[in-house]
Design an enzyme around this catalytic site. Structure first.
Site, PDB file in Angstrom:
ATOM      1  N   ASN A  98       0.773  -1.049  -0.383  1.00  0.00           N
ATOM      2  CA  ASN A  98      -0.212   0.092   0.705  1.00  0.00           C
ATOM      3  C   ASN A  98       0.678   1.194   0.267  1.00  0.00           C
ATOM      4  O   ASN A  98       1.794   1.270   0.696  1.00  0.00           O
ATOM      5  CB  ASN A  98      -1.083  -0.295   0.878  1.00  0.00           C
ATOM      6  CG  ASN A  98      -1.936  -1.041   1.257  1.00  0.00           C
ATOM      7  OD1 ASN A  98      -3.002  -1.223   0.229  1.00  0.00           O
ATOM      8  ND2 ASN A  98      -1.830  -2.105   2.056  1.00  0.00           N
ATOM      9  N   GLU A 130      -0.224  -1.144  -4.897  1.00  0.00           N
ATOM     10  CA  GLU A 130      -2.265  -0.416  -4.010  1.00  0.00           C
ATOM     11  C   GLU A 130      -2.167   1.551  -3.962  1.00  0.00           C
ATOM     12  O   GLU A 130      -1.144   1.884  -3.434  1.00  0.00           O
ATOM     13  CB  GLU A 130      -2.797  -0.744  -3.696  1.00  0.00           C
ATOM     14  CG  GLU A 130      -2.580  -2.596  -3.544  1.00  0.00           C
ATOM     15  CD  GLU A 130      -3.610  -3.771  -2.796  1.00  0.00           C
ATOM     16  OE1 GLU A 130      -4.150  -2.689  -1.411  1.00  0.00           O
ATOM     17  OE2 GLU A 130      -3.632  -4.328  -2.324  1.00  0.00           O
ATOM     18  N   ASP A 160      -7.069   0.891  -4.914  1.00  0.00           N
ATOM     19  CA  ASP A 160      -7.235   0.822  -3.432  1.00  0.00           C
ATOM     20  C   ASP A 160      -8.583   1.192  -3.302  1.00  0.00           C
ATOM     21  O   ASP A 160      -8.908   2.648  -3.378  1.00  0.00           O
ATOM     22  CB  ASP A 160      -6.434   0.893  -2.342  1.00  0.00           C
ATOM     23  CG  ASP A 160      -6.587  -0.125  -1.285  1.00  0.00           C
ATOM     24  OD1 ASP A 160      -7.526  -0.840  -1.432  1.00  0.00           O
ATOM     25  OD2 ASP A 160      -5.892  -0.308  -0.412  1.00  0.00           O
ATOM     26  N   GLU A 217     -12.602  -7.156  -2.210  1.00  0.00           N
ATOM     27  CA  GLU A 217     -12.337  -7.536  -0.659  1.00  0.00           C
ATOM     28  C   GLU A 217     -13.541  -7.790   0.267  1.00  0.00           C
ATOM     29  O   GLU A 217     -14.223  -7.187   0.625  1.00  0.00           O
ATOM     30  CB  GLU A 217     -12.283  -5.515  -0.043  1.00  0.00           C
ATOM     31  CG  GLU A 217     -10.109  -5.795  -0.897  1.00  0.00           C
ATOM     32  CD  GLU A 217      -9.718  -4.360   0.161  1.00  0.00           C
ATOM     33  OE1 GLU A 217     -10.146  -3.301   0.043  1.00  0.00           O
ATOM     34  OE2 GLU A 217      -8.578  -4.338   0.140  1.00  0.00           O
TER      35      GLU A 217
END
Ligand code: G
Ligand code: MN
Length: 255
Positions: A98, A130, A160, A217
């Site tokens: 991330n 991401e 994301d 997710e």
């Protein structure tokens, strides 16, 4: 003690001792075969009591100060070292990292990432970076250049939490993306909530028409999985298949 002070002290301790912070990995599975295809590195805080919890109190404070860059470098180094362990056996399991929004805007992320890759002798081609939507909306022109430079390093770029920020469809039109992550907030309503289902269905179709891959997710139950399979979602992340876990556990599971 005020919340701010608690957060400040937790960050100071983490920066001093680093042992307070650990990375856990949440597998991402192919939706059809259920095989692990990637793992997302997530930061956690080990409290003095030994309890492990989300590190958001630390990362939010770090976001406001100069510690952010060191914290993120440390995270990337550790993740590269962990990924090297699993890649000895499973060179096809990719690493999701991330990227912090501010880091993306304020520092030469391309140069720093290149240095980290070279220091760690990591293979950038197995990295999926991401980025959250909020991290690129302010200066689209400059951001576009950074994204192309990042792509030039050989990694993949993923959005994301698609749809929860200030999403603009033009980003999908112009940015060199490889995939989208559908947030758990949408998946939670699937398949009973008609609006969530419509949103999920449409985003998957749109992504595929643009040649992008989709990870859902927060997939927690079989009903959600069946809906996602019916709509050709590519991959799954969530408690139905696996929780975030320390690398030692992941090495056993991925074997
Ligand atoms: O959006 P982001 O990638 O930051 O979210 C990851 C977080 O969501 C992790 O901290 C993880 O613990 C949590 N999470 C992962 N899978 C699930 C799930 O299936 N259900 C819920 N409620 N939370 C999850
Ligand atoms: Mn993420």
């Amino acid at each position: 003690m005020s919340g701010d002070r608690v957060a400040r002290e937790a960050l100071d301790r983490a920066m001093d001792e680093k042992e307070d912070l650990l990375l856990v990995y949440q597998p991402i599975h192919d939706a059809r075969t259920r095989k692990i295809i990637a793992a997302e590195a997530l930061l956690r805080q080990r409290r003095q009591t030994g309890e492990i919890r989300e590190a958001s109190i630390i990362t939010k404070t770090a976001e406001k100060g100069p510690e952010l860059f060191e914290l993120n470098s440390m995270t990337v180094r550790r993740a590269f070292a962990d990924a090297a362990k699993w890649m000895k056996k499973h060179s096809d399991i990719r690493l999701h990292l991330n990227l912090s929004p501010r880091e993306f805007e304020e520092r030469d992320i391309v140069k720093r990432l290149k240095e980290l890759v070279s220091d760690c002798r990591a293979d950038i081609e197995f990295v999926n970076l991401e980025i959250t939507e909020t991290s690129y909306i302010k200066r689209p022109e400059e951001t576009m250049k950074v994204l192309y430079d990042l792509k030039g390093l050989g990694l993949q770029l993923w959005l994301d939490d698609f749809g929860t920020g200030h999403s603009s469809i033009t980003h999908l039109q112009h940015f060199p993306l490889d995939g989208l992550k559908l947030p758990g907030d949408f998946i939670a309503g699937v398949p009973r909530d008609g609006r969530c289902s419509a949103i999920v269905r449409s985003i998957i179709a749109l992504a595929h028409d643009l040649g992008l891959s989709v990870v859902a997710e927060g997939v927690e139950n079989e009903e959600q999985l069946q809906f996602l399979l019916a709509h050709k979602c590519d991959s799954i992340q969530g408690f139905l298949f696996s929780k975030p876990m320390p690398v030692e556990e992941f090495l056993v599971l991925g074997a």
